[in-house]
Design an enzyme around this catalytic site. Structure first.
Site, PDB file in Angstrom:
ATOM      1  N   GLU A 145      21.981  20.683  38.920  1.00 46.99           N
ATOM      2  CA  GLU A 145      23.242  21.360  39.225  1.00 46.99           C
ATOM      3  C   GLU A 145      23.118  22.317  40.393  1.00 46.99           C
ATOM      4  OE1 GLU A 145      24.800  23.725  36.007  1.00 46.99           O
ATOM      5  OE2 GLU A 145      26.774  23.870  36.966  1.00 46.99           O
ATOM      6  N   GLU A 171      34.427  24.336  31.620  1.00 46.03           N
ATOM      7  CA  GLU A 171      33.483  25.462  31.665  1.00 46.03           C
ATOM      8  C   GLU A 171      34.175  26.647  32.324  1.00 46.03           C
ATOM      9  OE1 GLU A 171      30.040  25.269  34.285  1.00 46.03           O
ATOM     10  OE2 GLU A 171      28.718  25.751  32.599  1.00 46.03           O
TER      11      GLU A 171
HETATM   12  O1  LIG Z   1      26.142  29.141  35.208  1.00 40.34           O
HETATM   13  C1  LIG Z   1      26.854  28.137  35.328  1.00 40.34           C
HETATM   14  O2  LIG Z   1      27.954  28.108  35.910  1.00 40.34           O
HETATM   15  C2  LIG Z   1      26.409  26.872  34.746  1.00 40.34           C
HETATM   16  O3  LIG Z   1      27.038  25.867  34.954  1.00 40.34           O
HETATM   17  C3  LIG Z   1      25.160  26.891  33.924  1.00 40.34           C
HETATM   18  O4  LIG Z   1      24.834  25.597  33.479  1.00 40.34           O
END
Ligand SMILES: O=C(O)C(=O)CO
Length: 275
Positions: free
Chosen positions: A157, A258
């Site tokens: 990521e 998220e």
């Molecule tokens: O800290 C963040 O934004 C993440 O996606 C961690 O996985």
């Protein structure tokens, strides 16, 4: 804004949503909000090897709620907090990452989770970047092999530099470079990009262009609106367009929610239509 998305593989990130509840209550809360899929950062930031009873309790909570874990972070240090992973951090943190790999992979296998996210780790003052990068490759290859043993992919990521100034992967290209190095090291081909559209947008890139170019390399997608990291519709991103671009690129994996709720998490999903 009402958005419908062909791929209804939305999952709720229980490390940023429903955090007003204890960890073991979050899967049921996500299910009550209409979700069958969830994802998590490593739930024990201080412990890469939690007692089996704690792992079993989380597994039972996921099962009892009828929720499936679609993605799990490996141990990443103090996250939430100042850390952004442990794979490239020499010494004790690297050792904790490696000790966590089989624990996280084994837990993932026990709950049917097929994606494991290894955050790269922040740069450390006084340590040469090349030393950290060599350690990262060794540790990420180790993690990719463990993921492969349980039929999972390894996710890499990129974060945004504004909020993670010491994190070296701050655009899709740099994350994909690591994906390719890990695959070259293992020969397994199970490394993928975690395409987090919030971090892409916060990095100042044209999110549409990044989706068009990199969605084909993504094993997982995460979303939040910009500015503010809230639900879609609270910022400036055009998610209807971005979802259609993901569709057009053939991305059919999970889309992780998220983002931060503005109030009770149960009220953070009004933007979804037709679920
Ligand atoms: O800290 C963040 O934004 C993440 O996606 C961690 O996985």
């Amino acid at each position: 804004m009402e958005v419908s998305f062909r791929n209804t593989e939305f999952d709720v990130n229980l490390s940023i949503l429903f955090t007003e509840l204890p960890l073991l209550a979050r899967p049921a809360a996500a299910a009550a909000a209409g979700f069958t899929k969830v994802e998590l950062w490593w739930p024990w930031p201080d412990d890469p090897e939690p007692p089996e009873a704690e792992l079993a309790a989380l597994r039972d909570a996921l099962d009892a709620a009828g929720t499936r874990l679609t993605a799990l972070n490996f141990y990443a240090g103090r996250l939430p907090g100042p850390d952004r992973g442990a794979a490239s951090v020499p010494g004790e943190e690297s050792a904790r990452f490696r000790a966590n790999v089989d624990v996280a992979a084994g837990f993932a296998a026990s709950v049917g989770c097929r994606a494991l996210n290894a955050l790269y780790g922040n740069r450390v003052d006084g340590v040469a970047p090349g030393v950290q990068d060599a350690l990262a490759l060794e540790n990420l290859a180790y993690a990719a092999r463990a993921a492969d043993r349980v039929g999972a992919i390894l996710l890499i990521e990129a974060l945004n530099a504004a909020e993670s100034p010491s994190y070296p992967l701050t655009d899709a290209a740099s994350a994909v470079e690591i994906v390719d190095k890990v695959d070259a090291a293992t020969g397994l081909g199970n490394a993928r990009l975690l395409l987090d559209l919030y971090h892409v947008a916060m990095g100042g890139a044209d999110v549409r262009e990044v989706v068009d170019r990199y969605a084909g390399r993504a094993g997982h997608v995460q979303i939040a609106d910009v500015p503010g990291r809230g639900a879609p519709g609270t910022g400036a991103l055009d998610f209807a367009d971005l979802f259609s671009r993901l569709d057009a690129a053939g991305y059919d994996g999970p889309v992780g929610l998220e983002y931060r709720a503005d109030g009770p998490s149960a009220n953070a999903f009004g933007w979804l239509a037709g679920r």
